[in-house]
Design a protein around this motif. Structure first.
Motif, mmCIF file in Angstrom:
data_model
loop_
_atom_site.group_PDB
_atom_site.id
_atom_site.type_symbol
_atom_site.label_atom_id
_atom_site.label_comp_id
_atom_site.label_asym_id
_atom_site.label_seq_id
_atom_site.Cartn_x
_atom_site.Cartn_y
_atom_site.Cartn_z
ATOM 1 N N GLY A 85 -0.835 2.996 9.659
ATOM 2 C CA GLY A 85 -1.666 1.852 9.323
ATOM 3 C C GLY A 85 -2.814 1.644 10.267
ATOM 4 O O GLY A 85 -3.273 2.565 10.937
ATOM 5 N N TYR A 145 0.806 -1.219 0.000
ATOM 6 C CA TYR A 145 0.000 0.000 0.000
ATOM 7 C C TYR A 145 0.839 1.269 0.000
ATOM 8 O O TYR A 145 0.391 2.296 -0.457
ATOM 9 N N GLY A 146 2.045 1.199 0.558
ATOM 10 C CA GLY A 146 2.865 2.393 0.651
ATOM 11 C C GLY A 146 4.292 2.123 0.238
ATOM 12 O O GLY A 146 4.841 1.066 0.536
ATOM 13 N N ALA A 190 -0.491 0.978 5.892
ATOM 14 C CA ALA A 190 -1.202 1.714 4.849
ATOM 15 C C ALA A 190 -0.319 2.702 4.093
ATOM 16 O O ALA A 190 -0.549 2.964 2.917
ATOM 17 N N ASP A 191 0.705 3.236 4.752
ATOM 18 C CA ASP A 191 1.594 4.184 4.107
ATOM 19 C C ASP A 191 2.907 4.196 4.862
ATOM 20 O O ASP A 191 2.975 3.749 6.008
ATOM 21 N N ILE A 192 3.947 4.702 4.220
ATOM 22 C CA ILE A 192 5.273 4.704 4.821
ATOM 23 C C ILE A 192 6.012 5.954 4.389
ATOM 24 O O ILE A 192 5.809 6.459 3.284
ATOM 25 N N ALA A 193 6.847 6.465 5.289
ATOM 26 C CA ALA A 193 7.743 7.583 4.990
ATOM 27 C C ALA A 193 9.100 7.221 5.572
ATOM 28 O O ALA A 193 9.203 6.364 6.451
ATOM 29 N N THR A 223 5.449 -0.987 2.548
ATOM 30 C CA THR A 223 4.600 -1.518 3.615
ATOM 31 C C THR A 223 3.258 -1.940 3.024
ATOM 32 O O THR A 223 2.872 -1.513 1.946
ATOM 33 N N VAL A 262 5.708 4.179 9.758
ATOM 34 C CA VAL A 262 4.594 3.475 9.137
ATOM 35 C C VAL A 262 3.267 3.970 9.706
ATOM 36 O O VAL A 262 3.122 4.117 10.913
ATOM 37 N N ALA A 284 8.156 4.373 -0.126
ATOM 38 C CA ALA A 284 8.940 5.586 0.049
ATOM 39 C C ALA A 284 10.360 5.292 -0.404
ATOM 40 O O ALA A 284 10.796 4.141 -0.394
#
Length: 88
Positions: A84, A3-4, A70-73, A16, A82, A6
Motif C-alpha cells: 500500500g 482494493y485488494g 492497495a493489495d493483499i496476499a 484491504t 499488505v 486474497a
C-alpha cells in the motif's frame, strides 16, 4: 473502499483498502482505533470466514496521516501481506 482481496487454502477471504468511516467494524484488532482520530483515509485489513458469514478479524493499519491498503496476499500459514501507501 476495498482494493485488494486474497483467499487462503481454507477459503477465508482477506480484504484491504481504506476507510473514512467513524464506525468501521473492528474485531480482534491489531490496531483497534482510528490512528489519527479524524477519520481520514485509514488503511484496514479484514478476514472473513470461508462461508463469508463471520468477521474473523478486522483492524486499522497505519498511522496519523493517509494510509491505503492497495493489495493483499496470504501465505500458506495464513499470514496476510499488505502492499500500500502511507503518508504517516
Amino acid at each position: 473502499e476495498a482494493y485488494g482481496v486474497a483467499v487462503d487454502q481454507q477459503g477465508s477471504a482477506y480484504v484491504t483498502g481504506f476507510t473514512e468511516s467513524a464506525d468501521f467494524p473492528i474485531q480482534q484488532a491489531l490496531q483497534p482505533s482510528d490512528p489519527d482520530g479524524a477519520h481520514h483515509q485509514d488503511a484496514f485489513v479484514s478476514k472473513l470466514s470461508p462461508e463469508g458469514s463471520a468477521l474473523e478479524y478486522s483492524t486499522y493499519l497505519g498511522g496519523r496521516y493517509a494510509d491505503i491498503g492497495a493489495d493483499i496476499a496470504v501465505d500458506s500459514s495464513g499470514n496476510a501481506v499488505v502492499l500500500g501507501h502511507t503518508s504517516s
